[in-house]
Design a protein around this motif. Structure first.
Motif, PDB file in Angstrom:
ATOM      1  N   GLY A  21       2.640  -5.098  -9.739  1.00 29.58           N
ATOM      2  CA  GLY A  21       2.509  -5.971  -8.233  1.00 29.58           C
ATOM      3  C   GLY A  21       2.857  -7.514  -8.498  1.00 29.58           C
ATOM      4  N   ALA A  22       3.396  -8.128  -7.673  1.00 30.61           N
ATOM      5  CA  ALA A  22       3.789  -8.999  -7.525  1.00 30.61           C
ATOM      6  C   ALA A  22       2.787 -11.048  -7.813  1.00 30.61           C
ATOM      7  CB  ALA A  22       4.309  -9.401  -6.099  1.00 30.61           C
ATOM      8  N   LYS A  23       1.287  -9.709  -7.977  1.00 28.24           N
ATOM      9  CA  LYS A  23       0.329 -10.869  -8.310  1.00 28.24           C
ATOM     10  C   LYS A  23       0.450 -11.082  -9.907  1.00 28.24           C
ATOM     11  CE  LYS A  23      -3.655 -12.547  -7.317  1.00 28.24           C
ATOM     12  NZ  LYS A  23      -5.701 -12.540  -6.721  1.00 28.24           N
ATOM     13  N   SER A  24       0.120 -10.242 -10.565  1.00 27.96           N
ATOM     14  CA  SER A  24       0.489  -9.683 -11.951  1.00 27.96           C
ATOM     15  C   SER A  24       2.051 -10.641 -12.487  1.00 27.96           C
ATOM     16  CB  SER A  24       0.532  -8.605 -12.410  1.00 27.96           C
ATOM     17  OG  SER A  24      -0.159  -8.142 -12.078  1.00 27.96           O
ATOM     18  N   VAL A  81      -1.700 -18.840  -6.245  1.00 25.75           N
ATOM     19  CA  VAL A  81      -1.823 -18.311  -7.965  1.00 25.75           C
ATOM     20  C   VAL A  81      -0.565 -18.898  -8.821  1.00 25.75           C
ATOM     21  CG1 VAL A  81      -0.902 -16.312  -8.960  1.00 25.75           C
ATOM     22  CG2 VAL A  81      -1.995 -15.903  -6.761  1.00 25.75           C
ATOM     23  N   TYR A  82       0.331 -19.198  -7.744  1.00 24.12           N
ATOM     24  CA  TYR A  82       1.480 -20.386  -8.469  1.00 24.12           C
ATOM     25  C   TYR A  82       0.616 -21.482  -9.491  1.00 24.12           C
ATOM     26  CZ  TYR A  82       4.636 -17.854  -4.941  1.00 24.12           C
ATOM     27  OH  TYR A  82       4.945 -16.835  -4.218  1.00 24.12           O
ATOM     28  N   VAL A  83       0.124 -21.887  -8.866  1.00 22.54           N
ATOM     29  CA  VAL A  83      -0.730 -23.155  -9.081  1.00 22.54           C
ATOM     30  C   VAL A  83      -1.343 -22.770 -10.665  1.00 22.54           C
ATOM     31  CG1 VAL A  83      -1.938 -24.816  -8.640  1.00 22.54           C
ATOM     32  CG2 VAL A  83       0.125 -24.078  -7.416  1.00 22.54           C
ATOM     33  N   THR A  89      -2.719   0.407  -3.417  1.00 20.33           N
ATOM     34  CA  THR A  89      -2.209   1.948  -5.016  1.00 20.33           C
ATOM     35  C   THR A  89      -1.885   0.878  -6.255  1.00 20.33           C
ATOM     36  OG1 THR A  89      -2.127   3.202  -2.789  1.00 20.33           O
ATOM     37  CG2 THR A  89       0.115   3.702  -5.033  1.00 20.33           C
ATOM     38  N   ARG A  90      -1.007  -0.579  -5.676  1.00 18.53           N
ATOM     39  CA  ARG A  90      -0.230  -1.225  -7.340  1.00 18.53           C
ATOM     40  C   ARG A  90       0.763  -0.958  -7.179  1.00 18.53           C
ATOM     41  NH1 ARG A  90      -1.397  -5.007  -5.393  1.00 18.53           N
ATOM     42  NH2 ARG A  90      -1.439  -6.300  -6.896  1.00 18.53           N
ATOM     43  N   CYS A  91       1.602  -1.358  -6.743  1.00 20.69           N
ATOM     44  CA  CYS A  91       3.076  -1.185  -7.346  1.00 20.69           C
ATOM     45  C   CYS A  91       4.132  -2.431  -7.237  1.00 20.69           C
ATOM     46  CB  CYS A  91       4.047  -0.088  -7.200  1.00 20.69           C
ATOM     47  SG  CYS A  91       5.306   0.415  -7.543  1.00 20.69           S
ATOM     48  N   ALA A 134       9.639 -12.209  -3.241  1.00 25.63           N
ATOM     49  CA  ALA A 134      10.018 -11.960  -1.981  1.00 25.63           C
ATOM     50  C   ALA A 134       9.176 -11.262  -1.134  1.00 25.63           C
ATOM     51  CB  ALA A 134      11.719 -11.254  -1.968  1.00 25.63           C
ATOM     52  N   ALA A 135       7.939 -10.709  -1.749  1.00 25.19           N
ATOM     53  CA  ALA A 135       6.596 -10.159  -1.226  1.00 25.19           C
ATOM     54  C   ALA A 135       6.901  -9.757   0.371  1.00 25.19           C
ATOM     55  CB  ALA A 135       5.238 -10.671  -1.579  1.00 25.19           C
ATOM     56  N   TYR A 136       7.904 -10.460   1.259  1.00 27.21           N
ATOM     57  CA  TYR A 136       7.337 -10.696   2.789  1.00 27.21           C
ATOM     58  C   TYR A 136       9.034  -9.619   2.730  1.00 27.21           C
ATOM     59  CZ  TYR A 136       2.765 -11.499   1.866  1.00 27.21           C
ATOM     60  OH  TYR A 136       1.383 -11.460   1.546  1.00 27.21           O
TER      61      TYR A 136
HETATM   62  N1  PLP Z   1       3.155 -12.538  -3.710  1.00 29.14           N
HETATM   63  C1  PLP Z   1       2.416 -13.683  -2.492  1.00 29.14           C
HETATM   64  C2  PLP Z   1       2.873 -14.663  -1.711  1.00 29.14           C
HETATM   65  C3  PLP Z   1       1.501 -13.002  -1.747  1.00 29.14           C
HETATM   66  O1  PLP Z   1       1.314 -13.227  -0.243  1.00 29.14           O
HETATM   67  C4  PLP Z   1       0.518 -11.378  -2.109  1.00 29.14           C
HETATM   68  C5  PLP Z   1      -0.570 -10.562  -1.541  1.00 29.14           C
HETATM   69  O2  PLP Z   1      -1.115 -11.844  -1.210  1.00 29.14           O
HETATM   70  C6  PLP Z   1       1.025 -11.374  -3.803  1.00 29.14           C
HETATM   71  C7  PLP Z   1       2.316 -11.102  -4.648  1.00 29.14           C
HETATM   72  C8  PLP Z   1       0.464 -10.255  -4.708  1.00 29.14           C
HETATM   73  O3  PLP Z   1       1.124  -8.904  -4.191  1.00 29.14           O
HETATM   74  P1  PLP Z   1       1.187  -8.152  -4.768  1.00 29.14           P
HETATM   75  O4  PLP Z   1      -0.171  -6.983  -4.330  1.00 29.14           O
HETATM   76  O5  PLP Z   1       2.177  -6.591  -5.177  1.00 29.14           O
HETATM   77  O6  PLP Z   1      -0.384  -8.157  -6.496  1.00 29.14           O
END
Ligand code: PLP
Length: 392
Positions: A105-108, A132-134, A243-245, A204-206
């Motif tokens: 996932g993008a958060k990690s 999360v970035y901060v 599901t996480r990817c 680019a999550a969106y």
């Molecule tokens: N990046 C942004 C801007 C988000 O808003 C989110 C989820 O809300 C994520 C990343 C996290 O994505 P993921 O579910 O792939 O970890």
């Protein structure tokens, strides 16, 4: 022993806890009222049938000795990376499969990527910001500087030549503002990064929500391969929040301080990450098949229709907002000069509608409010009627 004292510099963020507490208190006091939540940051529609079919097939493979899979490769299976590379090709961007790292996932990834950079680096984020970035960078002891997203620039911050930065986080379409950069605006950031010897971490999550000609990838901008890393997620694209990817792209030619960032990230992942499970990678590859892309479009269109309902109501009410067009998020200016918590209370008490106060995303969120389109169409339509009645 000592703990990481950088945690002391994290600002407690009680946003979602406070939203939940206030909502529960209202529900207890008004059991007869149906509360509608337009603050949901999670998807609500199920996975596409083809995705489930391939995930099941992946599980069946694990049942048989002949097809069983153990540890996956750190960077993801080739067929998944090829499928992602093919997806990029559909919108005219060339990314080689071996530049792609499949992740959970993008958060990690957005939190872990700075592992490859010095803690002496300065991090630039836009305000308001995905927290999360901060927090991830404060934990590592990095200095944070802010670029202002505000009404004057339509919540699309531009770089300030007087400010220098090493790591730059950009998110487009943006969470929380829903605003999406144009190619010209992204080029300004790319030029700024190149001039500063900086690296852009482009979230680019969106991208799948883009409906106009806004770039789906920073790599469609000239020069980006020399200064940008892109991360993306199947969470909102295809309902993979549980599901996480996700995936991260690091161009092979991207170098800083004499090092290949691709090689550093490979080393980091090989040390701290053991890959994404076989059934999930099977499901992820199915998303990018012709049939998969058709099927996920239904869910994306469903959320888009909700977003349109909300943004049309704001148009009617004459309320300033960003997002809603290329994004599941709608970021609005609180009416009558209300503060973002004041508006939260006003909406909850008088319309039983819940959203997210903008100030939870930074200073520039004060006086702003985030609504999302992840609810059901019927509930969204009902909430919109209530909002129109309250504010007209
Ligand atoms: N990046 C942004 C801007 C988000 O808003 C989110 C989820 O809300 C994520 C990343 C996290 O994505 P993921 O579910 O792939 O970890």
């Amino acid at each position: 022993m000592k703990v990481n004292s950088n945690f002391d510099s994290l600002v407690p963020n009680y946003l979602f806890a406070d939203v939940a507490r206030k909502t529960n208190e209202f529900a207890a006091a008004h059991p007869e009222q149906e509360i509608i939540k337009l603050g949901i940051g999670d998807v609500t529609l199920p996975l596409a049938p083809i995705v489930v079919a391939f995930m099941k097939k992946g599980c069946d493979d694990l049942r048989n000795k002949e097809t069983f899979k153990g540890y996956p490769e750190y960077e993801g299976y080739d067929f998944v990376r090829e499928a992602i590379s093919g997806y990029y090709k559909r919108f005219g961007v060339t990314v080689q499969p071996d530049e792609i790292f499949v992740s959970d996932g993008a958060k990690s990834d957005c939190g872990n990527l700075p592992d490859i950079f010095s803690t002496d680096n300065t991090v630039l984020v836009t305000d308001p910001v995905y927290p999360v970035y901060v927090d991830a960078n404060l934990m590592a002891g990095r200095k944070i500087v802010y670029a202002s997203s505000n009404k004057e620039n339509n919540f699309l911050a531009i770089p300030d030549e007087k400010v220098s930065a090493d790591i730059i986080y950009l998110c487009s379409p943006n969470n929380p503002t829903g605003a999406a950069y144009s190619a010209e605006q992204l080029k300004v950031w790319v030029d700024y990064a190149l001039k500063n010897d900086a690296v852009i971490i482009y979230d680019a999550a969106y991208e799948a929500f883009i409906t106009d000609d806004s770039p789906r990838s920073i790599f469609s901008v000239e020069g980006a391969r020399e200064c940008a890393i892109e991360l993306c997620s199947l969470s909102k694209t295809a309902g993979f929040t549980g599901t996480r990817c996700g995936y991260t792209v690091i161009p092979k030619e991207l170098k800083r301080d004499g090092h290949s960032l691709h090689a550093l990230w490979y080393r980091r992942q090989a040390t701290k990450f053991n890959g994404v499970s076989w059934p999930v990678q099977c499901a992820a590859a199915a998303v990018f098949s012709d049939e998969g892309l058709l099927q996920i479009r239904d869910n994306l269109n469903y959320y888009r229709r909700n977003a349109k309902l909300i943004s049309s109501a704001l148009d009617e009410l004459g309320i300033y907002y960003t997002g809603g067009k290329n994004s599941p998020y709608i970021w609005l200016e609180c009416p009558n000069g209300m503060g973002s918590w004041e508006f939260f209370d006003h909406l909850l008490q008088n319309a039983a509608v819940v959203g997210t106060p903008g100030e939870g995303f930074g200073e520039n969120g004060k006086g702003y409010f985030r609504l999302t389109s992840f609810g059901s169409y019927e509930k969204t339509a009902e909430a919109v009627e209530r909002i129109k009645k309250l504010l007209s």
